[in-house]
Design an enzyme around this catalytic site. Structure first.
Site, mmCIF file in Angstrom:
data_model
loop_
_atom_site.group_PDB
_atom_site.id
_atom_site.type_symbol
_atom_site.label_atom_id
_atom_site.label_comp_id
_atom_site.label_asym_id
_atom_site.label_seq_id
_atom_site.Cartn_x
_atom_site.Cartn_y
_atom_site.Cartn_z
ATOM 1 N N ASN A 136 0.701 -1.363 0.004
ATOM 2 C CA ASN A 136 0.091 0.096 -0.026
ATOM 3 C C ASN A 136 0.977 1.424 0.110
ATOM 4 O O ASN A 136 1.516 1.557 0.910
ATOM 5 C CB ASN A 136 -0.920 0.086 1.170
ATOM 6 C CG ASN A 136 -1.732 1.138 1.379
ATOM 7 O OD1 ASN A 136 -1.770 1.945 0.492
ATOM 8 N ND2 ASN A 136 -2.375 1.458 2.554
ATOM 9 N N LYS A 158 0.118 4.286 -0.307
ATOM 10 C CA LYS A 158 -0.472 5.345 0.244
ATOM 11 C C LYS A 158 -0.264 6.682 -0.702
ATOM 12 O O LYS A 158 -0.313 6.497 -1.902
ATOM 13 C CB LYS A 158 0.108 5.540 1.718
ATOM 14 C CG LYS A 158 -0.182 4.293 2.776
ATOM 15 C CD LYS A 158 -0.008 4.681 3.990
ATOM 16 C CE LYS A 158 -0.032 3.237 4.774
ATOM 17 N NZ LYS A 158 0.038 3.255 6.013
ATOM 18 N N HIS A 172 -9.190 1.092 5.181
ATOM 19 C CA HIS A 172 -8.108 1.383 5.939
ATOM 20 C C HIS A 172 -8.216 2.260 7.095
ATOM 21 O O HIS A 172 -9.098 2.997 7.092
ATOM 22 C CB HIS A 172 -6.933 2.004 5.043
ATOM 23 C CG HIS A 172 -5.652 1.982 5.714
ATOM 24 N ND1 HIS A 172 -5.207 2.534 6.451
ATOM 25 C CD2 HIS A 172 -4.451 1.148 5.142
ATOM 26 C CE1 HIS A 172 -3.858 2.503 6.668
ATOM 27 N NE2 HIS A 172 -3.673 1.280 5.786
ATOM 28 N N GLU A 195 -6.640 4.705 8.324
ATOM 29 C CA GLU A 195 -6.456 6.089 7.741
ATOM 30 C C GLU A 195 -7.717 6.852 7.239
ATOM 31 O O GLU A 195 -8.139 7.836 7.382
ATOM 32 C CB GLU A 195 -5.329 6.384 7.031
ATOM 33 C CG GLU A 195 -3.944 5.971 7.533
ATOM 34 C CD GLU A 195 -2.846 5.520 6.834
ATOM 35 O OE1 GLU A 195 -2.689 5.515 5.879
ATOM 36 O OE2 GLU A 195 -1.798 4.824 7.320
ATOM 37 N N GLU A 224 -4.872 -4.640 10.856
ATOM 38 C CA GLU A 224 -3.948 -3.810 11.152
ATOM 39 C C GLU A 224 -4.164 -3.214 12.408
ATOM 40 O O GLU A 224 -4.933 -2.124 12.424
ATOM 41 C CB GLU A 224 -3.820 -2.741 9.916
ATOM 42 C CG GLU A 224 -3.803 -3.406 8.607
ATOM 43 C CD GLU A 224 -3.099 -2.430 7.632
ATOM 44 O OE1 GLU A 224 -2.103 -2.532 7.017
ATOM 45 O OE2 GLU A 224 -3.680 -1.086 7.177
ATOM 46 N N GLY A 241 2.972 2.753 10.718
ATOM 47 C CA GLY A 241 3.878 3.590 10.606
ATOM 48 C C GLY A 241 4.690 4.223 11.920
ATOM 49 O O GLY A 241 5.311 4.960 11.930
ATOM 50 N N SER A 289 3.789 -1.923 10.377
ATOM 51 C CA SER A 289 5.260 -1.881 10.442
ATOM 52 C C SER A 289 6.128 -3.042 10.249
ATOM 53 O O SER A 289 7.032 -3.620 10.845
ATOM 54 C CB SER A 289 5.845 -1.277 12.040
ATOM 55 O OG SER A 289 5.510 -0.049 12.237
HETATM 56 P P1 13P Z 1 3.355 0.559 7.419
HETATM 57 O O1 13P Z 1 3.778 -0.774 7.028
HETATM 58 O O2 13P Z 1 3.919 1.903 7.016
HETATM 59 O O3 13P Z 1 3.302 0.482 8.998
HETATM 60 O O4 13P Z 1 1.728 0.681 7.105
HETATM 61 C C1 13P Z 1 1.014 -0.233 7.260
HETATM 62 C C2 13P Z 1 -0.332 0.062 6.516
HETATM 63 O O5 13P Z 1 -0.866 0.775 6.817
HETATM 64 C C3 13P Z 1 -0.563 -0.810 5.146
HETATM 65 O O6 13P Z 1 -1.792 -0.737 4.697
#
Ligand code: 13P
Length: 253
Positions: free
Chosen positions: A9, A11, A98, A100, A170, A176, A216
């Site tokens: 992803n 983003k 997601h 976010e 997640e 992140g 992560s």
């Molecule tokens: P990270 O791997 O940067 O922690 O992000 C995970 C994520 O949100 C994948 O959708």
């Protein structure tokens, strides 16, 4: 048996030129390895790069997914992208719900359910994200939170439809932050999700559904995470932006 999946992803990262370079590098790295037949690699770039990614994917081993989709079929919804459009671009997957999007764009489980319906109606496979925030884990509410997300986002589907879905656990506190769930925490939640699926759809159906871990995930911890019986791969953020790191995770099975 269900597939092992590593999905990147991206983003809201990378310029067109950087995306081009990353896809090019990923394609040549993938040529060097022989992946198991039951493993699927998916790349989810921002919308403007999706056609370019598709062109690369035609000559490579990976498939392409979108990061978001509208809950509406078509019409006057400025700025939105429909499942029908993605289908016409021959996109196979799409991330939905997601954390976010839930946090910054107020997406509810009902909206997630509507987006899942749109995707399935247009032959795309939804990658549905669930996961608790830190406060909820500290209050030991993580299992209830994920149960509600799974039930309200997905349990209106029939047995045939649910088998088109990929679930990504997640934990929000791990995204992140560099803080990964331990292999035990991941396995415990993935087993919980599979139990919910088993209770609703039966074991045979539940065993067909891939459940990915995200948060992560990196080459150094992927092996340990993926070694768990109910962890069927990963949804990768930061580490999917570097071909070498992403490859390190892809080859962790
Ligand atoms: P990270 O791997 O940067 O922690 O992000 C995970 C994520 O949100 C994948 O959708």
């Amino acid at each position: 048996m269900r597939k092992h999946i590593v999905a990147g992803n991206w983003k809201m990262n990378l310029t067109f030129q950087e995306a081009d370079e990353l896809l090019d590098e990923l394609m040549s790295e993938l040529e060097k390895v022989e992946l198991p037949r039951d493993e699927q690699v998916i790349v989810c770039p921002p919308f403007p790069y999706i056609e370019m990614a598709s062109d690369y994917a035609n000559d490579s081993y990976f498939m392409v997914g979108a990061q978001n989709v509208s809950d509406k079929e078509e019409g006057a919804y400025t700025g939105e992208v429909s499942a029908k459009m993605l289908e016409s671009c021959e996109i196979d997957y799409c991330i939905v719900g997601h954390s976010e999007r839930r946090a910054y764009y107020h997406e509810t489980d009902a909206l997630v359910a509507a987006k899942v319906n749109q995707l399935l109606a247009h032959n795309l496979k939804p990658i549905v994200c669930v996961g608790e925030v830190l406060k909820e884990r500290e209050a030991n509410k993580q299992f209830d939170v994920v149960k509600t997300q799974v039930e309200q986002g997905l349990f209106h589907l029939n047995a045939e439809q649910i088998q088109q879905v990929i679930i990504a656990y997640e934990p929000v506190w791990a995204i992140g932050t560099g803080k990964t769930a331990t292999a035990e925490q991941a396995q415990e939640m993935h087993a919980h999700i599979r139990r919910l699926l088993t209770d609703k759809y039966g074991k045979e159906v539940a065993d067909e559904i891939s459940i990915l871990y995200g948060g992560s995930c990196k080459p150094s911890n992927a092996k340990e995470l993926f070694a768990n019986p109910d962890v069927d791969g990963g949804l990768i953020g930061g580490a999917s932006l570097k071909a070498k790191d992403f490859m390190g995770i892809i080859t962790a099975f």
